[in-house]
Design an enzyme around this catalytic site. Structure first.
Site, PDB file in Angstrom:
ATOM      1  N   ASP A  52      97.887 -24.739  26.572  1.00 45.34           N
ATOM      2  CA  ASP A  52      97.814 -23.308  26.849  1.00 45.34           C
ATOM      3  C   ASP A  52      96.736 -22.652  25.986  1.00 45.34           C
ATOM      4  OD1 ASP A  52      99.871 -23.368  28.696  1.00 45.34           O
ATOM      5  OD2 ASP A  52     101.425 -22.895  27.227  1.00 45.34           O
ATOM      6  N   TYR A  80     103.842 -32.366  18.642  1.00 43.53           N
ATOM      7  CA  TYR A  80     103.427 -30.979  18.430  1.00 43.53           C
ATOM      8  C   TYR A  80     104.010 -30.456  17.125  1.00 43.53           C
ATOM      9  CZ  TYR A  80     102.452 -30.887  23.495  1.00 43.53           C
ATOM     10  OH  TYR A  80     101.978 -31.157  24.751  1.00 43.53           O
ATOM     11  N   ASP A  94     106.434 -17.016  24.831  1.00 41.97           N
ATOM     12  CA  ASP A  94     105.464 -17.095  23.742  1.00 41.97           C
ATOM     13  C   ASP A  94     104.823 -15.718  23.560  1.00 41.97           C
ATOM     14  OD1 ASP A  94     103.669 -16.838  25.841  1.00 41.97           O
ATOM     15  OD2 ASP A  94     102.683 -18.772  25.534  1.00 41.97           O
ATOM     16  N   ARG A 186     107.434 -24.105  24.822  1.00 37.91           N
ATOM     17  CA  ARG A 186     107.883 -22.716  24.996  1.00 37.91           C
ATOM     18  C   ARG A 186     109.334 -22.662  25.474  1.00 37.91           C
ATOM     19  NH1 ARG A 186     104.441 -20.007  29.162  1.00 37.91           N
ATOM     20  NH2 ARG A 186     103.648 -22.034  29.754  1.00 37.91           N
TER      21      ARG A 186
END
Length: 231
Positions: A52, A80, A94, A186
């Protein structure tokens, strides 16, 4: 220094995607710079897994004949790191959208927060965010979301093999996650808030690994371009 033939035969480039860049922009920028620097008329360039715009980190970019390996790289395990903010949610899960609801946080303790990670280890059913690029009826989900249209989203099975809280600073929770293809961090943030009987959204995200590829070996787009032959 790689030659035009090297890029056409196929290269795997590890790029550290900057904040606010789309993955598409990164691919287009590198394709244009490779063509310009090496006088190549046409070359295939693609990435192995979207990040993203609000995320940074590892983007695996393939050139030439290595683009045939993109599906293989996309299917590999990913790692991540990032930050959840507890006590409030956003429609996009987010910072793309504004906070829409707030929740109580007085009951939250460090132990409660750390223990909640165990609920997400293994195979889990996850609903992708409505603000995502998944297609339904020929349109991206985010197109429905931005138009204010309701759309039914089906859950999908994903796997989380590691999920740890690395730092707690008030309502800002730093984490590390190792997960399968298709996992939305997310959505994990949103569901983590629910598991704590509160709310949460993602405020920062960085992809650190894809399979054996590590972001510590990646170059920024600017550094990569500097390595190309100059006119």
């Amino acid at each position: 220094m790689n030659t035009a033939e090297d890029y056409l035969s196929g290269q795997v480039l590890l790029i550290d995607k900057p904040l606010h860049w789309t993955s598409f922009q990164a691919v287009n920028k590198l394709r244009w710079e490779i063509r310009r620097a090496l006088n190549i008329k046409k070359i295939k360039v693609g990435h192995a897994g979207t990040l993203d715009p609000l995320a940074t980190g590892l983007l695996v970019i393939c050139t030439g004949k290595m683009t045939k390996q993109i599906d293989t790289f996309q299917g590999q395990i990913k790692e991540y790191t990032g930050t959840f903010v507890l006590g409030c949610t956003t429609p996009s899960f987010d910072l793309e959208t504004e906070i829409d609801q707030t929740y109580p946080t007085e009951h939250l303790t460090e132990q409660l927060i750390k223990n909640a990670t165990s609920q997400f280890i293994g195979d889990i059913n996850q609903y992708p965010p409505v603000f995502s690029a998944i297609k339904k009826d020929g349109k991206r989900l985010y197109e429905f979301a931005r138009a204010g249209e309701d759309v039914e989203i089906k859950s999908r099975k994903v796997n989380i093999s590691e999920f740890e809280i690395t730092k707690i600073d008030g309502l800002n929770i730093d984490f590390r996650v190792v997960c399968s293809k298709g996992t939305y961090i997310r959505s994990l943030a949103h569901d983590f808030g629910k598991a704590l009987n509160s709310g949460a959204h993602l405020s920062a995200l960085r992809r650190t690994k894809i399979g054996n590829f590590n972001v510590i070996d990646a170059l920024s787009p600017e550094k990569f371009i500097e390595q190309l032959p100059s006119e």
